[in-house]
Design a protein around this motif. Structure first.
Motif, PDB file in Angstrom:
ATOM      1  N   ASP A   1      -1.005   0.224   0.835  1.00 34.09           N
ATOM      2  CA  ASP A   1      -0.678   1.184   1.885  1.00 34.09           C
ATOM      3  C   ASP A   1      -1.363   0.967   3.235  1.00 34.09           C
ATOM      4  O   ASP A   1      -1.075   1.677   4.197  1.00 34.09           O
ATOM      5  N   THR A   2      -2.245  -0.003   3.346  1.00 31.97           N
ATOM      6  CA  THR A   2      -3.013  -0.182   4.583  1.00 31.97           C
ATOM      7  C   THR A   2      -2.674  -1.521   5.232  1.00 31.97           C
ATOM      8  O   THR A   2      -2.884  -2.576   4.630  1.00 31.97           O
ATOM      9  N   ILE A   3      -2.165  -1.468   6.449  1.00 23.61           N
ATOM     10  CA  ILE A   3      -1.788  -2.673   7.185  1.00 23.61           C
ATOM     11  C   ILE A   3      -3.040  -3.291   7.796  1.00 23.61           C
ATOM     12  O   ILE A   3      -3.800  -2.619   8.486  1.00 23.61           O
ATOM     13  N   VAL A   4      -3.234  -4.579   7.536  1.00 24.56           N
ATOM     14  CA  VAL A   4      -4.399  -5.301   8.055  1.00 24.56           C
ATOM     15  C   VAL A   4      -3.984  -6.684   8.552  1.00 24.56           C
ATOM     16  O   VAL A   4      -2.933  -7.210   8.182  1.00 24.56           O
ATOM     17  N   SER A   5      -4.826  -7.262   9.358  1.00 25.02           N
ATOM     18  CA  SER A   5      -4.756  -8.673   9.754  1.00 25.02           C
ATOM     19  C   SER A   5      -3.429  -9.110  10.370  1.00 25.02           C
ATOM     20  O   SER A   5      -2.936 -10.192  10.087  1.00 25.02           O
ATOM     21  N   LEU A   6      -2.858  -8.290  11.240  1.00 27.88           N
ATOM     22  CA  LEU A   6      -1.681  -8.736  11.987  1.00 27.88           C
ATOM     23  C   LEU A   6      -2.135  -9.781  12.987  1.00 27.88           C
ATOM     24  O   LEU A   6      -3.009  -9.535  13.808  1.00 27.88           O
ATOM     25  N   TYR A   7      -1.568 -10.974  12.879  1.00 23.35           N
ATOM     26  CA  TYR A   7      -2.006 -12.062  13.748  1.00 23.35           C
ATOM     27  C   TYR A   7      -0.809 -12.862  14.254  1.00 23.35           C
ATOM     28  O   TYR A   7       0.267 -12.849  13.647  1.00 23.35           O
TER      29      TYR A   7
ATOM     30  N   GLU B   1       7.889  -1.287   5.697  1.00 22.40           N
ATOM     31  CA  GLU B   1       8.881  -1.344   4.609  1.00 22.40           C
ATOM     32  C   GLU B   1       8.223  -1.661   3.271  1.00 22.40           C
ATOM     33  O   GLU B   1       8.687  -1.225   2.225  1.00 22.40           O
ATOM     34  N   GLU B   2       7.135  -2.407   3.307  1.00 18.93           N
ATOM     35  CA  GLU B   2       6.430  -2.808   2.087  1.00 18.93           C
ATOM     36  C   GLU B   2       5.354  -1.808   1.664  1.00 18.93           C
ATOM     37  O   GLU B   2       4.529  -2.105   0.812  1.00 18.93           O
ATOM     38  N   GLY B   3       5.322  -0.624   2.302  1.00 17.50           N
ATOM     39  CA  GLY B   3       4.421   0.432   1.866  1.00 17.50           C
ATOM     40  C   GLY B   3       3.297   0.784   2.816  1.00 17.50           C
ATOM     41  O   GLY B   3       2.526   1.697   2.539  1.00 17.50           O
ATOM     42  N   GLY B   4       3.165   0.078   3.917  1.00 14.64           N
ATOM     43  CA  GLY B   4       2.090   0.364   4.869  1.00 14.64           C
ATOM     44  C   GLY B   4       2.248   1.718   5.535  1.00 14.64           C
ATOM     45  O   GLY B   4       3.263   1.972   6.186  1.00 14.64           O
ATOM     46  N   ILE B   5       1.262   2.584   5.344  1.00 22.12           N
ATOM     47  CA  ILE B   5       1.285   3.900   6.000  1.00 22.12           C
ATOM     48  C   ILE B   5       0.011   4.158   6.806  1.00 22.12           C
ATOM     49  O   ILE B   5      -0.095   5.167   7.488  1.00 22.12           O
TER      50      ILE B   5
END
Length: 123
Positions: A43-49, A67-71
């Motif tokens: 659920d946690t979006i990290v490391s967008l690069y 879409e893959e569950g990141g909230i």
């Protein structure tokens, strides 16, 4: 990921986890490896690069992470909050900058034009 982070002048804003940590995350990367994102704990979006090759790929990757569950997400107040806002996130808290917590490769002068800080109004 490290090569893309190094190629982008703003790469210091991307937190790199250990390889073993990434093994427990959902990871997504462009075919050429120039950009990617991870979802931690489902659920946690990290490391967008991104290395900057494709200027709009970060928006598509952020949408995919949702879409893959990141909230949830967190980010330095540079460009990432704008990207995350575009895919439906809103800022719920801010922390005061602390130079002692800056990444080792952080050059303040590089980010001055991107940091969105409001000065308190004096009366």
């Amino acid at each position: 990921m490290q090569a893309s982070k190094d190629a982008n002048p703003f790469g210091a804003a991307v937190y790199m986890y250990s390889e073993s940590d990434y093994q427990n995350m959902k990871m997504f990367m462009t075919e050429d490896g120039s950009a990617g994102i991870a979802v931690e704990n489902g659920d946690t979006i990290v490391s967008l690069y991104s290395d900057g090759t494709n200027k709009n790929v970060t928006y598509a990757l952020a949408s995919l992470a949702v879409e893959e569950g990141g909230i949830y997400s967190d980010a330095f107040d540079t460009e990432l909050p704008h990207i995350y806002q575009h895919v439906g996130f809103k800022v719920v808290s801010r922390l005061k900058w602390d130079d002692t917590k800056a990444p080792d490769d952080w050059e303040k002068s590089t980010f001055l034009s991107l940091i969105h800080i409001s000065e308190p109004t004096r009366q």
